[in-house]
Write a protein that holds these residues in place. Structure first.
Motif, PDB file in Angstrom:
ATOM      1  N   GLN A   1      22.112  64.166   4.079  1.00 18.31           N
ATOM      2  CA  GLN A   1      21.367  62.825   3.918  1.00 18.31           C
ATOM      3  C   GLN A   1      19.858  63.425   3.461  1.00 18.31           C
ATOM      4  N   TYR A   2      19.340  64.064   4.341  1.00 16.97           N
ATOM      5  CA  TYR A   2      17.873  64.488   4.375  1.00 16.97           C
ATOM      6  C   TYR A   2      17.868  65.307   2.982  1.00 16.97           C
ATOM      7  N   SER A   3      18.642  66.321   2.850  1.00 20.11           N
ATOM      8  CA  SER A   3      18.685  66.942   1.464  1.00 20.11           C
ATOM      9  C   SER A   3      18.480  66.044   0.155  1.00 20.11           C
ATOM     10  N   LYS A   4      19.528  65.196   0.100  1.00 18.82           N
ATOM     11  CA  LYS A   4      19.524  64.304  -1.056  1.00 18.82           C
ATOM     12  C   LYS A   4      18.444  63.163  -0.995  1.00 18.82           C
ATOM     13  N   THR A   5      17.999  62.597   0.083  1.00 15.69           N
ATOM     14  CA  THR A   5      17.309  61.595   0.140  1.00 15.69           C
ATOM     15  C   THR A   5      15.725  61.781  -0.074  1.00 15.69           C
ATOM     16  N   GLU A   6      15.417  62.768   1.128  1.00 16.74           N
ATOM     17  CA  GLU A   6      14.042  63.131   1.227  1.00 16.74           C
ATOM     18  C   GLU A   6      13.535  64.192   0.548  1.00 16.74           C
ATOM     19  N   LEU A   7      14.463  65.615   0.397  1.00 17.56           N
ATOM     20  CA  LEU A   7      14.153  66.471  -0.620  1.00 17.56           C
ATOM     21  C   LEU A   7      14.460  66.214  -2.017  1.00 17.56           C
ATOM     22  N   GLN A   8      15.421  65.342  -2.427  1.00 19.55           N
ATOM     23  CA  GLN A   8      15.780  64.782  -3.466  1.00 19.55           C
ATOM     24  C   GLN A   8      16.230  66.125  -4.452  1.00 19.55           C
ATOM     25  N   LEU A   9      17.016  66.995  -3.889  1.00 20.35           N
ATOM     26  CA  LEU A   9      17.604  67.956  -4.455  1.00 20.35           C
ATOM     27  C   LEU A   9      18.755  67.866  -5.420  1.00 20.35           C
ATOM     28  N   GLU A  10      18.745  68.410  -6.617  1.00 17.64           N
ATOM     29  CA  GLU A  10      19.774  68.300  -7.715  1.00 17.64           C
ATOM     30  C   GLU A  10      21.083  68.689  -7.157  1.00 17.64           C
TER      31      GLU A  10
END
Length: 250
Positions: free
Chosen positions: A23-32
Motif C-alpha cells: 500500500q505504501y509503495s503504490k499510494t505514498e511512493l506512487q510507483l509505476e
C-alpha cells in the motif's frame, strides 16, 4: 524509482507487513509497478482480493511441472503445480499480471513445459540458469551447497530452444544475470555479487543513494540486455520487451 519488487525468503510469511509495504509503495511512493516473488505456498485468495489494487505483478517460482522433480529440487510436497494453477486463475480474476520464474538446473533442463506454459499463459516467463556464487551457495562452509544443480551453458540453451515458441520467455544465463540486479537486503544495503559473493554496500539508512549505488556492482548494460525494462504496470497489457513504449525510456 519506478519499480519495486518484494522477494525473499518468502514475503507471504509476513502478510500483514507485506500488505503495508504494498500500500505504501503504490499510494505514498506512487510507483509505476509493484511486484512480488513468491513460492506460492502461503498465498491466499482473500489476500489478493483485498490488496489487488496495490499489486501489478505476482511472480511464482516454478521449477517443474512434475511433482517428483519438484520434490527432488526441494520445491513443495506434491501440491505445487495445483497451487500455481489456482494462483494464475486468481490473478486473472483480480487483474494482476501473472509471471513465472524457473531456475533451469540438473533436474529439469530436459523437461518439456510447453503444454503447461500454454495453459497458464504467464505474461512473462523468466528462465534462469542456476547460478553458483562461491561464497553464497558454492559449498566450502557456505549455508547452502547448490553445486549438484549445475548445468552447462549448452544444456541451458537446449531448454530455451525447446520453449522458444513462447513470446513471454526471457532467458537469463549466468553471464547476463549475475550483476544485472539491484538487490536490497533487510538492512537496506545493496548486495554486490561481482566477487562471487553478496557483499553489502553501506546502508541507505546511513548514506545517500549515489554512494550506495557505487558499491552495488550493478551492470546497467546487462540490466537492459536481459529486458530489465518492460511493460511492468498492470495498466499496460503488453508481453515481453517494452522497447516500443516511449514512456519507459530511461
Amino acid at each position: 524509482m519506478k519499480k519495486l519488487n518484494f522477494s525473499g525468503g518468502e514475503p507471504f510469511l509476513k502478510p500483514k507487513y507485506l500488505a503495508e509495504l504494498l500500500q505504501y509503495s503504490k499510494t505514498e511512493l506512487q510507483l509505476e509497478s509493484v511486484s512480488i516473488v513468491s513460492n506460492g505456498s502461503k498465498i491466499e485468495r482473500k489476500f489478493l482480493e483485498k490488496y489487488k489494487a496495490y499489486v501489478d505483478i505476482l511472480a511464482i517460482s516454478c521449477d517443474s511441472f512434475n511433482e517428483r522433480t519438484n520434490q527432488k529440487i526441494g520445491r513443495g510436497k506434491g501440491t505445487h503445480v495445483h497451487k500455481i494453477t489456482q494462483i494464475s486463475q486468481w490473478c486473472q480474476e483480480y487483474g494482476i499480471k501473472f509471471k513465472l520464474n524457473t531456475v533451469v538446473n540438473k533436474y529439469n533442463w530436459e523437461e518439456d513445459m510447453n503444454v503447461h506454459i500454454e495453459h497458464l499463459r504467464p505474461f512473462r516467463w523468466k528462465c534462469f540458469q542456476v547460478l553458483i556464487l562461491e561464497n553464497e551457495n558454492g559449498g566450502n562452509n557456505t549455508l547452502r551447497d547448490a553445486r549438484e544443480f549445475v548445468i552447462t551453458h549448452n544444456e541451458f540453451q537446449s531448454f530455451i530452444d525447446r520453449h522458444q515458441q513462447h513470446t513471454c520467455i526471457v532467458p537469463e544465463p549466468n553471464n547476463v544475470m549475475m550483476n544485472s540486479y539491484l538487490i536490497l537486503d533487510e538492512h537496506l544495503c545493496f548486495l554486490n555479487c561481482t566477487d562471487n559473493d553478496k557483499r553489502p554496500s553501506d546502508s541507505l539508512l546511513h548514506v545517500d543513494i549515489q554512494t550506495a549505488l557505487k558499491q552495488a556492482g550493478w551492470d546497467q548494460c546487462a540490466f537492459v540486455k536481459r529486458s530489465g525494462v518492460y511493460a511492468w504496470s498492470k495498466n499496460n497489457n503488453s508481453c515481453g520487451s517494452a522497447s516500443s513504449d516511449n514512456r519507459l525510456d530511461w
